[in-house]
Design a protein around this motif. Structure first.
Motif, PDB file in Angstrom:
ATOM      1  N   ILE A 188       0.857  -1.195   0.000  1.00 23.89           N
ATOM      2  CA  ILE A 188       0.000   0.000   0.000  1.00 23.89           C
ATOM      3  C   ILE A 188       0.882   1.230   0.000  1.00 23.89           C
ATOM      4  O   ILE A 188       1.769   1.384   0.856  1.00 23.89           O
ATOM      5  CB  ILE A 188      -0.934  -0.011   1.220  1.00 23.89           C
ATOM      6  CG1 ILE A 188      -1.868  -1.214   1.169  1.00 23.89           C
ATOM      7  CG2 ILE A 188      -1.734   1.287   1.297  1.00 23.89           C
ATOM      8  CD1 ILE A 188      -2.743  -1.376   2.388  1.00 23.89           C
ATOM      9  N   GLU A 215      -6.665  -3.515   9.588  1.00 21.36           N
ATOM     10  CA  GLU A 215      -5.604  -2.933   8.782  1.00 21.36           C
ATOM     11  C   GLU A 215      -5.957  -1.508   8.353  1.00 21.36           C
ATOM     12  O   GLU A 215      -5.089  -0.624   8.300  1.00 21.36           O
ATOM     13  CB  GLU A 215      -5.333  -3.809   7.556  1.00 21.36           C
ATOM     14  CG  GLU A 215      -4.711  -5.161   7.896  1.00 21.36           C
ATOM     15  CD  GLU A 215      -4.548  -6.057   6.681  1.00 21.36           C
ATOM     16  OE1 GLU A 215      -3.683  -6.938   6.712  1.00 21.36           O
ATOM     17  OE2 GLU A 215      -5.285  -5.845   5.687  1.00 21.36           O
ATOM     18  N   ARG A 216      -7.236  -1.245   8.066  1.00 23.06           N
ATOM     19  CA  ARG A 216      -7.654   0.095   7.685  1.00 23.06           C
ATOM     20  C   ARG A 216      -7.524   1.063   8.877  1.00 23.06           C
ATOM     21  O   ARG A 216      -7.150   2.224   8.709  1.00 23.06           O
ATOM     22  CB  ARG A 216      -9.086   0.074   7.161  1.00 23.06           C
ATOM     23  CG  ARG A 216      -9.238  -0.663   5.839  1.00 23.06           C
ATOM     24  CD  ARG A 216     -10.689  -0.775   5.420  1.00 23.06           C
ATOM     25  NE  ARG A 216     -10.832  -1.597   4.214  1.00 23.06           N
ATOM     26  CZ  ARG A 216     -10.927  -1.115   2.977  1.00 23.06           C
ATOM     27  NH1 ARG A 216     -10.893   0.211   2.802  1.00 23.06           N
ATOM     28  NH2 ARG A 216     -11.043  -1.909   1.958  1.00 23.06           N
ATOM     29  N   LEU A 237       1.260   4.798   0.897  1.00 22.30           N
ATOM     30  CA  LEU A 237       0.632   5.783   1.766  1.00 22.30           C
ATOM     31  C   LEU A 237       0.585   7.154   1.097  1.00 22.30           C
ATOM     32  O   LEU A 237      -0.363   7.928   1.295  1.00 22.30           O
ATOM     33  CB  LEU A 237       1.385   5.873   3.091  1.00 22.30           C
ATOM     34  CG  LEU A 237       1.224   4.703   4.061  1.00 22.30           C
ATOM     35  CD1 LEU A 237       2.048   4.950   5.317  1.00 22.30           C
ATOM     36  CD2 LEU A 237      -0.229   4.483   4.420  1.00 22.30           C
ATOM     37  N   THR A 271      -5.304   0.723  11.201  1.00 23.11           N
ATOM     38  CA  THR A 271      -3.863   0.955  11.315  1.00 23.11           C
ATOM     39  C   THR A 271      -3.397   2.011  10.309  1.00 23.11           C
ATOM     40  O   THR A 271      -2.591   2.901  10.628  1.00 23.11           O
ATOM     41  CB  THR A 271      -3.085  -0.348  11.087  1.00 23.11           C
ATOM     42  OG1 THR A 271      -3.512  -1.330  12.037  1.00 23.11           O
ATOM     43  CG2 THR A 271      -1.578  -0.119  11.243  1.00 23.11           C
ATOM     44  N   LEU A 272      -3.919   1.958   9.078  1.00 21.50           N
ATOM     45  CA  LEU A 272      -3.587   2.963   8.073  1.00 21.50           C
ATOM     46  C   LEU A 272      -4.059   4.346   8.505  1.00 21.50           C
ATOM     47  O   LEU A 272      -3.390   5.367   8.267  1.00 21.50           O
ATOM     48  CB  LEU A 272      -4.214   2.588   6.731  1.00 21.50           C
ATOM     49  CG  LEU A 272      -3.590   1.391   5.996  1.00 21.50           C
ATOM     50  CD1 LEU A 272      -4.438   1.011   4.786  1.00 21.50           C
ATOM     51  CD2 LEU A 272      -2.167   1.717   5.563  1.00 21.50           C
ATOM     52  N   TYR A 273      -5.213   4.402   9.165  1.00 21.01           N
ATOM     53  CA  TYR A 273      -5.736   5.666   9.689  1.00 21.01           C
ATOM     54  C   TYR A 273      -4.725   6.298  10.659  1.00 21.01           C
ATOM     55  O   TYR A 273      -4.421   7.496  10.580  1.00 21.01           O
ATOM     56  CB  TYR A 273      -7.072   5.388  10.366  1.00 21.01           C
ATOM     57  CG  TYR A 273      -7.630   6.537  11.172  1.00 21.01           C
ATOM     58  CD1 TYR A 273      -8.304   7.593  10.563  1.00 21.01           C
ATOM     59  CD2 TYR A 273      -7.480   6.546  12.558  1.00 21.01           C
ATOM     60  CE1 TYR A 273      -8.808   8.636  11.318  1.00 21.01           C
ATOM     61  CE2 TYR A 273      -7.991   7.581  13.319  1.00 21.01           C
ATOM     62  CZ  TYR A 273      -8.652   8.636  12.698  1.00 21.01           C
ATOM     63  OH  TYR A 273      -9.136   9.672  13.442  1.00 21.01           O
ATOM     64  N   GLN A 301      -1.446   5.580  10.894  1.00 21.08           N
ATOM     65  CA  GLN A 301      -0.188   5.877  10.213  1.00 21.08           C
ATOM     66  C   GLN A 301      -0.262   7.194   9.438  1.00 21.08           C
ATOM     67  O   GLN A 301       0.674   7.997   9.454  1.00 21.08           O
ATOM     68  CB  GLN A 301       0.171   4.729   9.268  1.00 21.08           C
ATOM     69  CG  GLN A 301       0.589   3.453   9.988  1.00 21.08           C
ATOM     70  CD  GLN A 301       0.872   2.316   9.025  1.00 21.08           C
ATOM     71  OE1 GLN A 301       0.496   2.382   7.841  1.00 21.08           O
ATOM     72  NE2 GLN A 301       1.512   1.264   9.513  1.00 21.08           N
ATOM     73  N   LEU A 302      -1.375   7.435   8.772  1.00 22.88           N
ATOM     74  CA  LEU A 302      -1.516   8.659   7.994  1.00 22.88           C
ATOM     75  C   LEU A 302      -1.521   9.893   8.897  1.00 22.88           C
ATOM     76  O   LEU A 302      -0.892  10.915   8.585  1.00 22.88           O
ATOM     77  CB  LEU A 302      -2.807   8.605   7.161  1.00 22.88           C
ATOM     78  CG  LEU A 302      -2.768   7.674   5.937  1.00 22.88           C
ATOM     79  CD1 LEU A 302      -4.159   7.485   5.354  1.00 22.88           C
ATOM     80  CD2 LEU A 302      -1.811   8.231   4.875  1.00 22.88           C
ATOM     81  N   LEU A 352     -11.104   6.025   4.404  1.00 20.54           N
ATOM     82  CA  LEU A 352     -10.363   4.755   4.409  1.00 20.54           C
ATOM     83  C   LEU A 352     -11.304   3.560   4.442  1.00 20.54           C
ATOM     84  O   LEU A 352     -11.017   2.502   3.868  1.00 20.54           O
ATOM     85  CB  LEU A 352      -9.413   4.709   5.604  1.00 20.54           C
ATOM     86  CG  LEU A 352      -8.217   5.661   5.527  1.00 20.54           C
ATOM     87  CD1 LEU A 352      -7.418   5.635   6.823  1.00 20.54           C
ATOM     88  CD2 LEU A 352      -7.320   5.297   4.360  1.00 20.54           C
TER      89      LEU A 352
END
Length: 399
Positions: free
Chosen positions: A328, A361-362, A330, A364-366, A368-369, A348
């Motif tokens: 993915i 996982e989504r 970012l 976690t991406l939230y 990280q961003l 997301l």
């Protein structure tokens, strides 16, 4: 020669060059401390070293530097690492006590009488501390001399000198006890000072303890001197035997063969050997293999040590296998989000990734961003909830 104008200037100078002075003090027993080393300690600023030289904190001798005696003695005395036995200091304190007692008895002014009395108290404390320190240093020097002095004559002479210092300390203890108990007995009874009485009681206890330690020290010196005498006698006999042996007259000039034949000492027996088996774990290492080769060369065996050869690698194991994984990006997700007006969490949850992305996982991406691009996001203090997860509303920041 310059001098420090006040205590503040002295303390500031010692503090500023603390690194250099500490290093020189640690290496005070070394023969030399090079000027080049000192320059490195002060970042190659020669004016700092010259300032200490001008104010007699250190002095320069050619290419070498040394701490001045008065500062060296001060540091050693304060830190309690001075091994020199100084009985004259105790003797001087005893004389000062006698003098100040006379001054006090002749004085009528209460303030000056108190100053004399305070000096007497402090001096008695110094006597106790100095006597105890000298006794400790004496025992340490005796032990160090016996163990480390290689020359027998010097070892004997040093121990005899230390024994004389022991007698000097003992004599000063007797003088102090006599001063308290006999010479100025009337003064101490008439002083009527509770603190002075407590100091005298503690001083007597310390002197008794020092006297007992000196008795043990005397026994130790006698024992060491006897050992030196015995060892010196053995060395002298060995020298005579070696001379006779070198002259090839030891058999005809002595009865050494007859004497040795009558003795069955263990020293004349063959020294037994006890082989130690090496562990298999050690033999499996490279060091163990080297040890085996050394032993094999010493035994001179004809057997050859062959290193086992590994089997051929099969062709199946050499076949390359390619495994693809979709990652993915970012940065791309962030750019797509900045082009929308939706909040980050909903964006997301509905974003179409190139692979299946689970709900955790989504989330976690939230996180990280937000962590990486916080400066371009507008984080609002409002919260919403989705599947028991409370999240902050995050929108693209508008200029």
């Amino acid at each position: 020669m310059n001098t420090f104008s006040n205590l503040k200037e002295l303390l500031r100078a010692l503090q500023m060059e603390e690194k250099l002075l500490s290093e020189m003090f640690v290496k005070r027993k070394s023969l030399v401390y090079r000027y080049d080393f000192a320059l490195e300690m002060v970042d190659y600023k020669e004016e700092k070293i010259q300032f200490l030289i001008d104010h007699s904190v250190i002095y320069k001798n050619g290419d070498y530097l040394e701490l001045d005696t008065q500062y060296l003695d001060f540091f050693e005395n304060v830190l309690g690492v001075n091994e020199e036995i100084n009985t004259s200091y105790i003797n001087e304190n005893i004389r000062n006590v006698r003098e100040n007692i006379n001054y006090l008895l002749n004085e009528k002014n209460e303030i000056r009488r108190y100053n004399y009395l305070r000096f007497i108290k402090n001096t008695f404390k110094k006597i106790a501390l100095s006597t105890f320190k000298n006794v400790v240093d004496l025992r340490r020097n005796i032990d160090t001399t016996f163990k480390n002095e290689p020359n027998y004559k010097n070892k004997k002479a040093k121990l005899e000198n230390l024994d004389r210092k022991r007698l000097d300390i003992l004599d000063l203890i007797y003088q102090t006890e006599n001063l308290i108990s006999s010479e100025e007995k009337t003064f101490f009874k008439a002083a009527l000072d509770e603190e002075l009485n407590n100091i005298i009681i503690q001083l007597k206890r310390d002197l008794i303890e020092c006297s007992h330690n000196l008795i043990e020290t005397e026994k130790q010196i006698i024992e060491f001197l006897n050992q030196i005498k015995y060892q010196s006698g053995i060395i002298e006999k060995l020298r005579k035997i070696k001379y006779l042996k070198d002259q090839f007259i030891i058999k005809d000039g002595t009865d050494i063969i007859e004497v040795l034949s009558q003795r069955n000492l263990v020293v004349f027996e063959k020294q037994p050997t006890y082989p130690v088996k090496l562990s298999p774990d050690f033999l499996a290492t490279d060091e163990g293999f080297e040890a085996i080769k050394r032993i094999s060369g010493r035994i001179k065996t004809k057997a050859e040590i062959k290193i086992p050869v590994a089997e051929n690698i099969s062709r199946d194991q050499l076949d390359t296998q390619i495994q693809e994984e979709v990652l993915i990006n970012l940065e791309e997700v962030k750019n797509n989000f900045m082009a929308t007006g939706n909040n980050l969490f909903n964006f997301l949850m509905n974003y179409n990734f190139l692979k299946e992305v689970s709900f955790p996982e989504r989330v976690t991406l939230y996180c990280q961003l937000i962590s990486q691009y916080e400066e371009i996001f507008e984080i609002i203090s409002s919260y919403e909830t989705f599947q028991d997860i409370e999240y902050t509303l995050v929108y693209p920041k508008t200029n």
